[in-house]
Design a protein around this motif. Structure first.
Motif, PDB file in Angstrom:
ATOM      1  N   GLU A 266      -6.807   8.659  -5.483  1.00 43.40           N
ATOM      2  CA  GLU A 266      -7.364   8.883  -4.148  1.00 43.40           C
ATOM      3  C   GLU A 266      -7.050   7.685  -3.258  1.00 43.40           C
ATOM      4  O   GLU A 266      -7.021   6.542  -3.727  1.00 43.40           O
ATOM      5  CB  GLU A 266      -8.884   9.089  -4.222  1.00 43.40           C
ATOM      6  CG  GLU A 266      -9.536   9.484  -2.908  1.00 43.40           C
ATOM      7  CD  GLU A 266     -11.038   9.714  -3.039  1.00 43.40           C
ATOM      8  OE1 GLU A 266     -11.704   9.860  -1.994  1.00 43.40           O
ATOM      9  OE2 GLU A 266     -11.551   9.743  -4.186  1.00 43.40           O
ATOM     10  N   VAL A 267      -6.822   7.951  -1.973  1.00 42.52           N
ATOM     11  CA  VAL A 267      -6.698   6.910  -0.961  1.00 42.52           C
ATOM     12  C   VAL A 267      -7.887   7.046  -0.019  1.00 42.52           C
ATOM     13  O   VAL A 267      -8.091   8.108   0.582  1.00 42.52           O
ATOM     14  CB  VAL A 267      -5.380   7.031  -0.165  1.00 42.52           C
ATOM     15  CG1 VAL A 267      -5.318   5.945   0.910  1.00 42.52           C
ATOM     16  CG2 VAL A 267      -4.179   6.913  -1.099  1.00 42.52           C
TER      17      VAL A 267
ATOM     18  N   GLY B 159       0.795  -1.211   0.000  1.00 39.02           N
ATOM     19  CA  GLY B 159       0.000   0.000   0.000  1.00 39.02           C
ATOM     20  C   GLY B 159       0.836   1.273   0.000  1.00 39.02           C
ATOM     21  O   GLY B 159       0.472   2.265  -0.645  1.00 39.02           O
ATOM     22  N   LYS B 160       1.985   1.247   0.679  1.00 37.66           N
ATOM     23  CA  LYS B 160       2.799   2.456   0.792  1.00 37.66           C
ATOM     24  C   LYS B 160       3.345   2.910  -0.559  1.00 37.66           C
ATOM     25  O   LYS B 160       3.711   4.073  -0.745  1.00 37.66           O
ATOM     26  CB  LYS B 160       3.950   2.235   1.777  1.00 37.66           C
ATOM     27  CG  LYS B 160       4.927   1.150   1.358  1.00 37.66           C
ATOM     28  CD  LYS B 160       6.010   0.953   2.426  1.00 37.66           C
ATOM     29  CE  LYS B 160       6.988  -0.148   2.022  1.00 37.66           C
ATOM     30  NZ  LYS B 160       8.033  -0.360   3.070  1.00 37.66           N
ATOM     31  N   THR B 161       3.393   1.974  -1.518  1.00 31.08           N
ATOM     32  CA  THR B 161       3.875   2.322  -2.858  1.00 31.08           C
ATOM     33  C   THR B 161       2.810   3.077  -3.646  1.00 31.08           C
ATOM     34  O   THR B 161       3.136   3.915  -4.488  1.00 31.08           O
ATOM     35  CB  THR B 161       4.275   1.036  -3.617  1.00 31.08           C
ATOM     36  OG1 THR B 161       5.284   0.363  -2.879  1.00 31.08           O
ATOM     37  CG2 THR B 161       4.793   1.347  -5.012  1.00 31.08           C
ATOM     38  N   ALA B 162       1.537   2.773  -3.378  1.00 32.20           N
ATOM     39  CA  ALA B 162       0.427   3.314  -4.179  1.00 32.20           C
ATOM     40  C   ALA B 162      -0.071   4.634  -3.594  1.00 32.20           C
ATOM     41  O   ALA B 162      -1.173   4.735  -3.055  1.00 32.20           O
ATOM     42  CB  ALA B 162      -0.698   2.294  -4.263  1.00 32.20           C
ATOM     43  N   ARG B 163       0.748   5.666  -3.683  1.00 31.70           N
ATOM     44  CA  ARG B 163       0.386   6.990  -3.183  1.00 31.70           C
ATOM     45  C   ARG B 163      -0.289   7.807  -4.281  1.00 31.70           C
ATOM     46  O   ARG B 163      -0.109   7.541  -5.478  1.00 31.70           O
ATOM     47  CB  ARG B 163       1.635   7.715  -2.675  1.00 31.70           C
ATOM     48  CG  ARG B 163       2.295   7.034  -1.474  1.00 31.70           C
ATOM     49  CD  ARG B 163       3.581   7.716  -1.089  1.00 31.70           C
ATOM     50  NE  ARG B 163       4.251   7.018   0.008  1.00 31.70           N
ATOM     51  CZ  ARG B 163       5.488   7.251   0.398  1.00 31.70           C
ATOM     52  NH1 ARG B 163       6.199   8.175  -0.216  1.00 31.70           N
ATOM     53  NH2 ARG B 163       6.014   6.578   1.407  1.00 31.70           N
ATOM     54  N   VAL B 164      -1.066   8.792  -3.861  1.00 31.67           N
ATOM     55  CA  VAL B 164      -1.768   9.657  -4.823  1.00 31.67           C
ATOM     56  C   VAL B 164      -0.755  10.295  -5.779  1.00 31.67           C
ATOM     57  O   VAL B 164       0.285  10.815  -5.356  1.00 31.67           O
ATOM     58  CB  VAL B 164      -2.579  10.735  -4.080  1.00 31.67           C
ATOM     59  CG1 VAL B 164      -3.142  11.754  -5.081  1.00 31.67           C
ATOM     60  CG2 VAL B 164      -3.708  10.102  -3.282  1.00 31.67           C
ATOM     61  N   GLY B 165      -1.078  10.221  -7.065  1.00 27.10           N
ATOM     62  CA  GLY B 165      -0.231  10.811  -8.097  1.00 27.10           C
ATOM     63  C   GLY B 165       0.763   9.847  -8.724  1.00 27.10           C
ATOM     64  O   GLY B 165       1.325  10.145  -9.784  1.00 27.10           O
TER      65      GLY B 165
END
Length: 341
Positions: A121-122, A99-105
């Motif tokens: 969006e998260v 999850g930490k890899t999939a940040r907004v943008g």
């Protein structure tokens, strides 16, 4: 009522890791919901328990190859997305790992650039909203790049992805299979129809929320996931005629059950309808439409065992589950079946 009231001892080795060679050769426990009496049969024996005039309601959803494995643009870091539901256009709600890899943008690519996406969006739940970019038809791209999203408790590779689809699957949109239907074969359905049983279909696209453990301590604290359903006028008419004649409506699976009970009126009639349901069925609920149920064996403290306990009684169900463990029945998606008569 506490969630722990629905706990039972389940050895991990009883969670089935693969389907049997023949779909209808699985074992079937028959549970009398009034007396708690138990019979041990095989699924092909279901024909004996169905009567002329009964209506069997099946969920014809089809599982998407919803697991996408890709990499971060520029750096190449690995990412896995699990598509949960389409929101609008090419926007999807999904799970991301890590999850930490999939940040907004951040942007990711799949299959040599055939498919790309950006995290936009998260959500509070930790789920991500992503938007895809591609050429052509999305479903065709997903078919070529996606993998079957088997539940997290299945650790063995599935050689034939069709074994995680029912033989009557049609409407693509599920993140998981309606597993009670995996036991049916086309020949068995023909035998059932030849006995004078109505066989009808509805659609409920199964979300992964069905596998999530209940984290609340009490049942009324649990928040159910939402799933999309459709029931046609043709199916509604058959069910309503069945009810008028005093015959049985038999749901195949908890997904069919939740759809029928969402749509049903207090008098047991149903209507043509589509929409989203987050119905949570647990003891104290009064069934309006469903008389009997074909289902698999579920995990301890799950919303699924709560639903089954509502129909057949908690004591009857927990006794039956303890018997299933003793007799080494196979549990969950690729496991054995239960008919609540």
């Amino acid at each position: 009522m506490n969630v722990s009231d629905f706990d039972f001892y389940l050895p991990e080795e009883l969670i089935a890791q693969h389907p049997l060679e023949k779909r209808d050769s699985s074992r079937m426990m028959v549970l009398d919901k009034e007396t708690g009496e138990i019979e041990h049969k095989h699924f092909k024996d279901i024909v004996e328990y169905l009567k002329e005039g009964d209506t069997l309601v099946l969920n014809n959803t089809r599982v998407m190859p919803a697991r996408l494995i890709g990499s971060k643009e520029n750096t190449g870091g690995k990412i896995e997305f699990l598509l949960l539901k389409r929101l609008e256009g090419d926007k999807w709600e999904c799970l991301a790992k890590p999850g930490k890899t999939a940040r907004v943008g951040r942007r990711f690519t799949f299959g040599d650039g055939q498919l790309k996406c950006e995290v936009i969006e998260v959500l509070d739940t930790g789920n991500r909203i992503i938007e895809f970019e591609y050429d052509g038809i999305f479903e065709e791209v997903l078919d070529s790049l996606g993998e079957m999203p088997l539940p997290p408790y299945i650790h063995e590779r599935l050689e034939d992805s069709e074994r995680y689809q029912t033989v009557y699957s049609k409407e693509k949109g599920s993140a998981a299979a309606p597993t009670a239907g995996l036991h049916f074969t086309e020949d068995l359905l023909e035998k059932i129809k030849n006995k004078g049983v109505n066989v009808v279909y509805l659609t409920l696209h199964v979300g992964l929320g069905t596998f999530r453990p209940v984290s609340a301590k009490t049942i009324d604290e649990h928040i159910m996931h939402s799933e999309y359903y459709e029931l046609s006028k043709e199916t509604a008419d058959v069910i309503n005629e069945t009810k008028k004649l005093g015959n049985r409506v038999i749901a195949v699976g908890t997904t069919s059950t939740r759809t029928l009970e969402t749509i049903g009126y207090e008098n047991g009639m149903v209507r043509e309808e589509s929409g989203w349901t987050d119905i949570f069925i647990y003891p104290g609920y009064k069934f309006k439409v469903v008389n009997n149920l074909i289902t698999n064996f579920h995990l301890p403290e799950s919303t699924l065992i709560m639903l089954v306990s509502t129909l057949a009684g908690k004591e009857h169900v927990l006794n039956a589950y303890n018997e299933a463990v003793k007799e080494k029945y196979r549990f969950f998606s690729f496991g054995d079946s239960m008919f609540i008569k």
